[in-house]
Design an enzyme around this catalytic site. Structure first.
Site, PDB file in Angstrom:
ATOM      1  N   ASP A 157       0.789  -1.221  -0.033  1.00 53.74           N
ATOM      2  CA  ASP A 157      -0.185  -0.002  -0.189  1.00 53.74           C
ATOM      3  C   ASP A 157       0.962   1.536  -0.065  1.00 53.74           C
ATOM      4  OD1 ASP A 157      -2.712  -1.506   1.013  1.00 53.74           O
ATOM      5  OD2 ASP A 157      -0.933  -2.266   2.032  1.00 53.74           O
ATOM      6  N   HIS A 184      -3.428  -3.833   6.514  1.00 52.98           N
ATOM      7  CA  HIS A 184      -3.458  -3.967   4.863  1.00 52.98           C
ATOM      8  C   HIS A 184      -4.869  -4.377   4.449  1.00 52.98           C
ATOM      9  CE1 HIS A 184      -2.310  -5.191   1.002  1.00 52.98           C
ATOM     10  NE2 HIS A 184      -3.009  -6.415   1.212  1.00 52.98           N
TER      11      HIS A 184
HETATM   12  P1  NAD Z   1      -3.980 -18.468  -5.626  1.00 52.25           P
HETATM   13  O1  NAD Z   1      -5.266 -19.236  -5.648  1.00 52.25           O
HETATM   14  O2  NAD Z   1      -3.488 -18.132  -7.107  1.00 52.25           O
HETATM   15  O3  NAD Z   1      -2.593 -19.399  -5.219  1.00 52.25           O
HETATM   16  C1  NAD Z   1      -2.887 -20.146  -3.939  1.00 52.25           C
HETATM   17  C2  NAD Z   1      -1.971 -21.403  -3.714  1.00 52.25           C
HETATM   18  O4  NAD Z   1      -1.948 -21.678  -2.396  1.00 52.25           O
HETATM   19  C3  NAD Z   1      -2.552 -22.313  -4.682  1.00 52.25           C
HETATM   20  O5  NAD Z   1      -1.510 -22.962  -5.781  1.00 52.25           O
HETATM   21  C4  NAD Z   1      -2.725 -23.537  -3.733  1.00 52.25           C
HETATM   22  O6  NAD Z   1      -2.429 -24.650  -4.217  1.00 52.25           O
HETATM   23  C5  NAD Z   1      -1.652 -23.281  -2.593  1.00 52.25           C
HETATM   24  N1  NAD Z   1      -2.230 -23.950  -1.116  1.00 52.25           N
HETATM   25  C6  NAD Z   1      -3.201 -23.817  -0.489  1.00 52.25           C
HETATM   26  N2  NAD Z   1      -3.142 -24.467   0.410  1.00 52.25           N
HETATM   27  C7  NAD Z   1      -2.056 -24.856   0.842  1.00 52.25           C
HETATM   28  C8  NAD Z   1      -1.229 -25.641   1.629  1.00 52.25           C
HETATM   29  N3  NAD Z   1      -1.957 -25.951   2.857  1.00 52.25           N
HETATM   30  N4  NAD Z   1       0.060 -25.894   1.489  1.00 52.25           N
HETATM   31  C9  NAD Z   1       0.691 -25.375   0.222  1.00 52.25           C
HETATM   32  N5  NAD Z   1       0.011 -24.806  -0.846  1.00 52.25           N
HETATM   33  C10 NAD Z   1      -1.254 -24.406  -0.505  1.00 52.25           C
HETATM   34  O7  NAD Z   1      -4.001 -17.191  -4.797  1.00 52.25           O
HETATM   35  P2  NAD Z   1      -2.744 -16.001  -4.912  1.00 52.25           P
HETATM   36  O8  NAD Z   1      -3.550 -14.948  -6.113  1.00 52.25           O
HETATM   37  O9  NAD Z   1      -1.626 -16.712  -5.090  1.00 52.25           O
HETATM   38  O10 NAD Z   1      -2.900 -15.300  -3.608  1.00 52.25           O
HETATM   39  C11 NAD Z   1      -2.569 -15.927  -2.624  1.00 52.25           C
HETATM   40  C12 NAD Z   1      -2.660 -15.217  -1.059  1.00 52.25           C
HETATM   41  O11 NAD Z   1      -2.085 -13.716  -1.180  1.00 52.25           O
HETATM   42  C13 NAD Z   1      -4.264 -14.690  -1.139  1.00 52.25           C
HETATM   43  O12 NAD Z   1      -4.716 -14.813   0.076  1.00 52.25           O
HETATM   44  C14 NAD Z   1      -4.261 -13.212  -1.434  1.00 52.25           C
HETATM   45  O13 NAD Z   1      -5.233 -12.388  -1.000  1.00 52.25           O
HETATM   46  C15 NAD Z   1      -3.008 -12.839  -0.944  1.00 52.25           C
HETATM   47  N6  NAD Z   1      -2.343 -11.338  -1.340  1.00 52.25           N
HETATM   48  C16 NAD Z   1      -1.597 -10.622  -0.568  1.00 52.25           C
HETATM   49  C17 NAD Z   1      -1.288  -9.398  -0.959  1.00 52.25           C
HETATM   50  C18 NAD Z   1      -0.448  -8.708   0.142  1.00 52.25           C
HETATM   51  O14 NAD Z   1      -0.059  -7.620  -0.157  1.00 52.25           O
HETATM   52  N7  NAD Z   1       0.019  -9.207   1.250  1.00 52.25           N
HETATM   53  C19 NAD Z   1      -1.100  -9.062  -2.428  1.00 52.25           C
HETATM   54  C20 NAD Z   1      -2.000  -9.951  -3.129  1.00 52.25           C
HETATM   55  C21 NAD Z   1      -2.445 -11.144  -2.840  1.00 52.25           C
END
Ligand code: NAD
Length: 320
Positions: A157, A184
């Site tokens: 952010d 966030h």
């Molecule tokens: P996504 O669905 O593309 O990927 C998530 C991955 O996690 C999948 O590949 C899934 O198989 C894996 N997964 C689920 N459970 C698991 C486990 N127990 N062990 C190992 N792998 C596991 O989602 P994404 O777009 O990559 O987003 C991931 C997270 O990041 C979300 O919660 C999203 O909101 C967050 N995010 C955070 C920020 C930030 O600024 N902090 C920014 C963007 C996204």
């Protein structure tokens, strides 16, 4: 002709990424291209997807240089000095980050317990949303020392705000010093009282011929706050910028840089807040958080930070 022997690297800088969906892949890509680490270990519940990503990146070694990228089971990440956690559900259009809490809390508890066994000394860097509540939960669940469980918090952010301020004042965002603190999420707090370019505080008067009036503040703050919503409406997810943010934070840890970043940490009375994790400026090094900072804020900013902490506290309590 002699056969080159592969000397062990003097000190391998190893990072593991747990969750190689969009964000994990973007982080791995950014770390690979920036050579943030010498070894990148990829873990995902979908093992084939992690393996495919590792192979894909390894083919670019001829252009980038030697960075080992491997897909491994989670119990094989013991060499990692930093474990990035991006496993979990992501927002769909219309969802807030807090809407993800129940599903992702379960995933984070499970991941933290296996990572505690596999890499007990690593610094955990969480990005999974809602990152503040999950950082609080992860810090409580994990047995690692204080300061080694960190959420990416408002680093993204703050980067968004700096980009917008830079555009407004026609200067490089790297020359803009501005933080967003707190959640966030929707209750985040832009710290206008401290925002500066070249040492000139934007709130104190005209800077580069421009006055930061209320309308400009409100517009910049809402564009930074709503950026994820706007990006998700266009492309269905946000991943590229958080990938770069993660690469920078991993470099700060592996390089013991002692850079200052707004990171989510369990608060212990800072600005009168405790019992929740939220972002404040932190000094980051090899052991995680080396120091926490509480810069002077104005009364309105402190009140807004406390409201932000209340939102996070309510979400934590609702989860039970
Ligand atoms: P996504 O669905 O593309 O990927 C998530 C991955 O996690 C999948 O590949 C899934 O198989 C894996 N997964 C689920 N459970 C698991 C486990 N127990 N062990 C190992 N792998 C596991 O989602 P994404 O777009 O990559 O987003 C991931 C997270 O990041 C979300 O919660 C999203 O909101 C967050 N995010 C955070 C920020 C930030 O600024 N902090 C920014 C963007 C996204």
């Amino acid at each position: 002709m002699t056969t080159p022997t592969r000397e062990p690297l003097i000190q391998r800088r190893t990072v593991a990424v747990v969750g190689t969906g969009s964000v994990g892949r973007a982080a791995a890509y950014a770390m690979f291209v920036r050579r943030s680490a010498s070894e990148i270990l990829l873990v995902d519940a979908n093992e084939a997807s992690a393996r495919g990503e590792a192979m894909d990146l390894m083919h670019a070694q001829a252009l980038v240089g030697r960075v080992d990228v491997r897909a491994v089971p989670v119990d094989a990440i013991g060499a990692a000095q930093v474990v990035v956690i991006t496993a979990g559900r992501s927002q769909k259009p219309g969802q807030t980050r807090l809407d993800l809490l129940a599903a992702n809390a379960e995933i984070i508890r499970e991941v933290v317990s296996v990572v505690d066994r596999a890499a007990p000394d690593a610094v955990l860097l969480l990005a999974t949303n809602p990152v503040d509540v999950l950082t609080q939960i992860a810090a409580a669940e994990s047995k690692r020392p204080d300061g080694r469980v960190i959420g990416t918090g408002t680093t993204l952010d703050s980067a968004r705000l700096r980009a917008l301020v830079g555009e407004t004042y026609e200067v490089s965002p790297r020359s803009v010093h501005a933080y967003i603190l707190g959640e966030h999420g929707d209750s985040q707090v832009p710290i206008w009282s401290q925002a500066a370019i070249g040492g000139a505080k934007l709130a104190a008067g005209p800077v580069l011929g421009r006055v930061l009036d209320d309308a400009t503040r409100a517009s910049l703050a809402s564009r930074a706050r709503d950026a994820a919503r706007d990006i998700i409406a266009c492309k269905g997810r946000t991943d590229s910028a958080i990938g770069v943010v993660i690469a920078h934070l991993v470099e700060a840890i592996l390089g013991d840089e002692h850079g200052v970043h707004p990171l989510s940490v369990p608060l212990r009375g800072e600005y009168g807040i405790e019992g929740v994790a939220a972002s404040i400026p932190c000094v980051v090094g090899r052991s995680g958080i080396a120091a926490r900072m509480t810069p002077d804020l104005d009364a309105g900013e402190i009140a807004a930070l406390r409201r932000s902490a209340d939102v996070l506290g309510q979400a934590l309590r609702a989860l039970g």
